[in-house]
Design a protein around this motif. Structure first.
Motif, PDB file in Angstrom:
ATOM      1  N   GLN A 144       7.782  -7.565   2.007  1.00 38.51           N
ATOM      2  CA  GLN A 144       8.445  -8.332   3.049  1.00 38.51           C
ATOM      3  C   GLN A 144       8.595  -7.524   4.339  1.00 38.51           C
ATOM      4  O   GLN A 144       9.047  -8.052   5.351  1.00 38.51           O
ATOM      5  CB  GLN A 144       9.837  -8.786   2.567  1.00 38.51           C
ATOM      6  CG  GLN A 144       9.815  -9.966   1.589  1.00 38.51           C
ATOM      7  CD  GLN A 144       9.303  -9.588   0.229  1.00 38.51           C
ATOM      8  OE1 GLN A 144       9.757  -8.617  -0.355  1.00 38.51           O
ATOM      9  NE2 GLN A 144       8.361 -10.345  -0.296  1.00 38.51           N
ATOM     10  N   ASP A 145       8.221  -6.260   4.289  1.00 34.83           N
ATOM     11  CA  ASP A 145       8.333  -5.392   5.454  1.00 34.83           C
ATOM     12  C   ASP A 145       7.089  -5.584   6.306  1.00 34.83           C
ATOM     13  O   ASP A 145       6.001  -5.164   5.937  1.00 34.83           O
ATOM     14  CB  ASP A 145       8.459  -3.935   4.992  1.00 34.83           C
ATOM     15  CG  ASP A 145       8.648  -2.973   6.147  1.00 34.83           C
ATOM     16  OD1 ASP A 145       8.505  -3.410   7.307  1.00 34.83           O
ATOM     17  OD2 ASP A 145       8.923  -1.797   5.886  1.00 34.83           O
ATOM     18  N   GLN A 146       7.250  -6.213   7.451  1.00 37.93           N
ATOM     19  CA  GLN A 146       6.112  -6.565   8.284  1.00 37.93           C
ATOM     20  C   GLN A 146       5.435  -5.357   8.916  1.00 37.93           C
ATOM     21  O   GLN A 146       4.336  -5.479   9.458  1.00 37.93           O
ATOM     22  CB  GLN A 146       6.565  -7.540   9.381  1.00 37.93           C
ATOM     23  CG  GLN A 146       7.036  -8.887   8.859  1.00 37.93           C
ATOM     24  CD  GLN A 146       5.959  -9.605   8.074  1.00 37.93           C
ATOM     25  OE1 GLN A 146       4.853  -9.813   8.562  1.00 37.93           O
ATOM     26  NE2 GLN A 146       6.278  -9.992   6.839  1.00 37.93           N
ATOM     27  N   SER A 147       6.066  -4.178   8.847  1.00 35.74           N
ATOM     28  CA  SER A 147       5.432  -2.988   9.434  1.00 35.74           C
ATOM     29  C   SER A 147       4.519  -2.279   8.447  1.00 35.74           C
ATOM     30  O   SER A 147       3.883  -1.287   8.788  1.00 35.74           O
ATOM     31  CB  SER A 147       6.497  -2.017   9.954  1.00 35.74           C
ATOM     32  OG  SER A 147       7.133  -1.348   8.886  1.00 35.74           O
ATOM     33  N   LEU A 148       4.470  -2.779   7.212  1.00 34.12           N
ATOM     34  CA  LEU A 148       3.560  -2.262   6.196  1.00 34.12           C
ATOM     35  C   LEU A 148       2.621  -3.374   5.756  1.00 34.12           C
ATOM     36  O   LEU A 148       2.988  -4.551   5.765  1.00 34.12           O
ATOM     37  CB  LEU A 148       4.333  -1.719   4.991  1.00 34.12           C
ATOM     38  CG  LEU A 148       5.246  -0.521   5.254  1.00 34.12           C
ATOM     39  CD1 LEU A 148       6.095  -0.231   4.026  1.00 34.12           C
ATOM     40  CD2 LEU A 148       4.434   0.707   5.635  1.00 34.12           C
ATOM     41  N   LYS A 149       1.424  -3.007   5.375  1.00 33.13           N
ATOM     42  CA  LYS A 149       0.462  -4.008   4.927  1.00 33.13           C
ATOM     43  C   LYS A 149      -0.270  -3.472   3.711  1.00 33.13           C
ATOM     44  O   LYS A 149      -0.273  -2.258   3.444  1.00 33.13           O
ATOM     45  CB  LYS A 149      -0.540  -4.334   6.034  1.00 33.13           C
ATOM     46  CG  LYS A 149      -1.465  -3.175   6.407  1.00 33.13           C
ATOM     47  CD  LYS A 149      -2.485  -3.584   7.458  1.00 33.13           C
ATOM     48  CE  LYS A 149      -3.476  -2.443   7.734  1.00 33.13           C
ATOM     49  NZ  LYS A 149      -4.534  -2.831   8.699  1.00 33.13           N
ATOM     50  N   LEU A 156      -7.498  -1.793  -6.342  1.00 34.89           N
ATOM     51  CA  LEU A 156      -6.368  -0.934  -5.979  1.00 34.89           C
ATOM     52  C   LEU A 156      -5.753  -1.425  -4.681  1.00 34.89           C
ATOM     53  O   LEU A 156      -6.405  -1.408  -3.635  1.00 34.89           O
ATOM     54  CB  LEU A 156      -6.833   0.518  -5.813  1.00 34.89           C
ATOM     55  CG  LEU A 156      -7.430   1.213  -7.039  1.00 34.89           C
ATOM     56  CD1 LEU A 156      -8.037   2.552  -6.633  1.00 34.89           C
ATOM     57  CD2 LEU A 156      -6.372   1.414  -8.114  1.00 34.89           C
ATOM     58  N   ASP A 157      -4.530  -1.891  -4.737  1.00 38.03           N
ATOM     59  CA  ASP A 157      -3.807  -2.347  -3.544  1.00 38.03           C
ATOM     60  C   ASP A 157      -2.849  -1.249  -3.105  1.00 38.03           C
ATOM     61  O   ASP A 157      -1.951  -0.863  -3.856  1.00 38.03           O
ATOM     62  CB  ASP A 157      -3.029  -3.634  -3.831  1.00 38.03           C
ATOM     63  CG  ASP A 157      -3.946  -4.821  -4.102  1.00 38.03           C
ATOM     64  OD1 ASP A 157      -5.097  -4.783  -3.629  1.00 38.03           O
ATOM     65  OD2 ASP A 157      -3.520  -5.763  -4.787  1.00 38.03           O
ATOM     66  N   ILE A 158      -3.040  -0.767  -1.870  1.00 40.97           N
ATOM     67  CA  ILE A 158      -2.274   0.380  -1.366  1.00 40.97           C
ATOM     68  C   ILE A 158      -1.543  -0.008  -0.095  1.00 40.97           C
ATOM     69  O   ILE A 158      -2.088  -0.719   0.757  1.00 40.97           O
ATOM     70  CB  ILE A 158      -3.218   1.566  -1.091  1.00 40.97           C
ATOM     71  CG1 ILE A 158      -3.962   1.966  -2.373  1.00 40.97           C
ATOM     72  CG2 ILE A 158      -2.456   2.758  -0.534  1.00 40.97           C
ATOM     73  CD1 ILE A 158      -5.003   3.031  -2.165  1.00 40.97           C
ATOM     74  N   LEU A 159      -0.319   0.475   0.047  1.00 39.19           N
ATOM     75  CA  LEU A 159       0.475   0.195   1.247  1.00 39.19           C
ATOM     76  C   LEU A 159       0.083   1.126   2.383  1.00 39.19           C
ATOM     77  O   LEU A 159       0.066   2.346   2.213  1.00 39.19           O
ATOM     78  CB  LEU A 159       1.970   0.352   0.955  1.00 39.19           C
ATOM     79  CG  LEU A 159       2.639  -0.804   0.215  1.00 39.19           C
ATOM     80  CD1 LEU A 159       4.066  -0.438  -0.142  1.00 39.19           C
ATOM     81  CD2 LEU A 159       2.622  -2.078   1.043  1.00 39.19           C
ATOM     82  N   TYR A 160      -0.207   0.519   3.525  1.00 40.29           N
ATOM     83  CA  TYR A 160      -0.550   1.221   4.763  1.00 40.29           C
ATOM     84  C   TYR A 160       0.423   0.791   5.865  1.00 40.29           C
ATOM     85  O   TYR A 160       0.972  -0.321   5.833  1.00 40.29           O
ATOM     86  CB  TYR A 160      -1.950   0.809   5.232  1.00 40.29           C
ATOM     87  CG  TYR A 160      -3.097   1.629   4.720  1.00 40.29           C
ATOM     88  CD1 TYR A 160      -3.909   2.365   5.578  1.00 40.29           C
ATOM     89  CD2 TYR A 160      -3.420   1.643   3.367  1.00 40.29           C
ATOM     90  CE1 TYR A 160      -4.998   3.097   5.114  1.00 40.29           C
ATOM     91  CE2 TYR A 160      -4.512   2.368   2.893  1.00 40.29           C
ATOM     92  CZ  TYR A 160      -5.293   3.089   3.776  1.00 40.29           C
ATOM     93  OH  TYR A 160      -6.376   3.804   3.333  1.00 40.29           O
TER      94      TYR A 160
END
Length: 262
Positions: A144-149, A156-160
């Motif tokens: 839900q944090d719009q500054s992370l995608k 593999l799904d990684i937060l950037y």
């Protein structure tokens, strides 16, 4: 009967195994795989150990993305890929990397990388930093944090960091790790930043240097999105900031930077 049960366990493990993923020993034990189970799987050649804290599936291509995926999903560490690495992923970097890729990992203060991650050769240069650049975001609600995608590498799904967040992380390391010249060129490429998200990040950012540098460069470039920002709502601190001796002084944002032509 026990052999059948063990066969079912190993089938269940590999049925859901994410290719390229690194699985922590702690997480595997929480799923019901005992230390002795894991040792049998390792001796049988099904798993490979990374130190004493993690495993990969034999035959998988071991890359840093799998390790970061393990940190985020297995250990739930408040860590993400940010700064210049996130800028590169979004296609805004000015120069191609030569040699090993440099990967910027950013985490909340007091976050420690496990030994297995630190001692593994990821064929990349890992730049890890603990940061309080922003007011704390809730990593339990990362999606839900719009500054992370989320960036996907296979399964593999990684937060950037988004470009909006990544540019402030990047500027916070100028001139120590990055040059003024490159910063200006990257900012020129950022033609489509989202003003609402950028505004919120600038208001939450704790680095006066990063905010002033961002505003000074963006003001010069004059992208349309910059005109939509409410600068008066951003805390830019007081007094002058001098990032380099004998540089160019921006009187509006009270910061001395290196002339990009030098």
């Amino acid at each position: 009967m026990n052999t059948m049960k063990n066969g079912t366990k190993i089938r269940n493990l590999f049925t859901g195994w994410v290719p390229g993923g690194v699985y922590s020993s702690r997480w595997l034990r929480e799923q019901g795989y005992s230390y002795s189970n894991l040792q049998v799987y390792r001796r049988s050649g099904w798993l490979q150990a990374l130190g004493s804290g993690a495993y990969t599936r034999s035959g998988d291509d071991l890359q840093w993305q799998g390790g970061v995926w393990g940190l985020q999903t297995q250990l739930n560490l408040p860590i993400h890929v940010g700064g210049k690495t996130a800028i590169e992923e979004a296609g805004y970097a000015q120069y191609l990397n030569l040699g090993k890729q440099k990967v910027y990992l950013i985490a909340d203060p007091d976050t420690k990388l496990p030994t297995w991650f630190r001692k593994t050769n990821w064929n990349a240069q890992i730049e890890f930093s603990e940061s309080n650049l922003f007011s704390q975001f809730s990593y339990s609600n990362q999606k839900q944090d719009q500054s992370l995608k989320t960036v996907s590498f296979g399964k593999l799904d990684i937060l950037y960091s988004t470009p909006e967040r990544a540019i402030l992380e990047y500027l916070d390391w100028v001139p120590e790790k990055h040059s003024f010249q490159e910063a200006h060129e990257i900012m020129e490429n950022l033609t489509s930043l989202r003003p609402k998200l950028m505004q919120g990040l600038l208001e939450r950012c704790h680095s006066i240097k990063a905010k002033r540098l961002f505003c000074a460069i963006a003001n010069k470039i004059n992208h349309p999105w910059f005109l939509k920002l409410e600068i008066d709502k951003i805390d830019l601190g007081s007094g002058n900031r001098q990032l380099v001796s004998g540089g160019e002084y921006d009187s509006k944002y009270k910061i001395t930077v290196m002339d990009r032509n030098e």
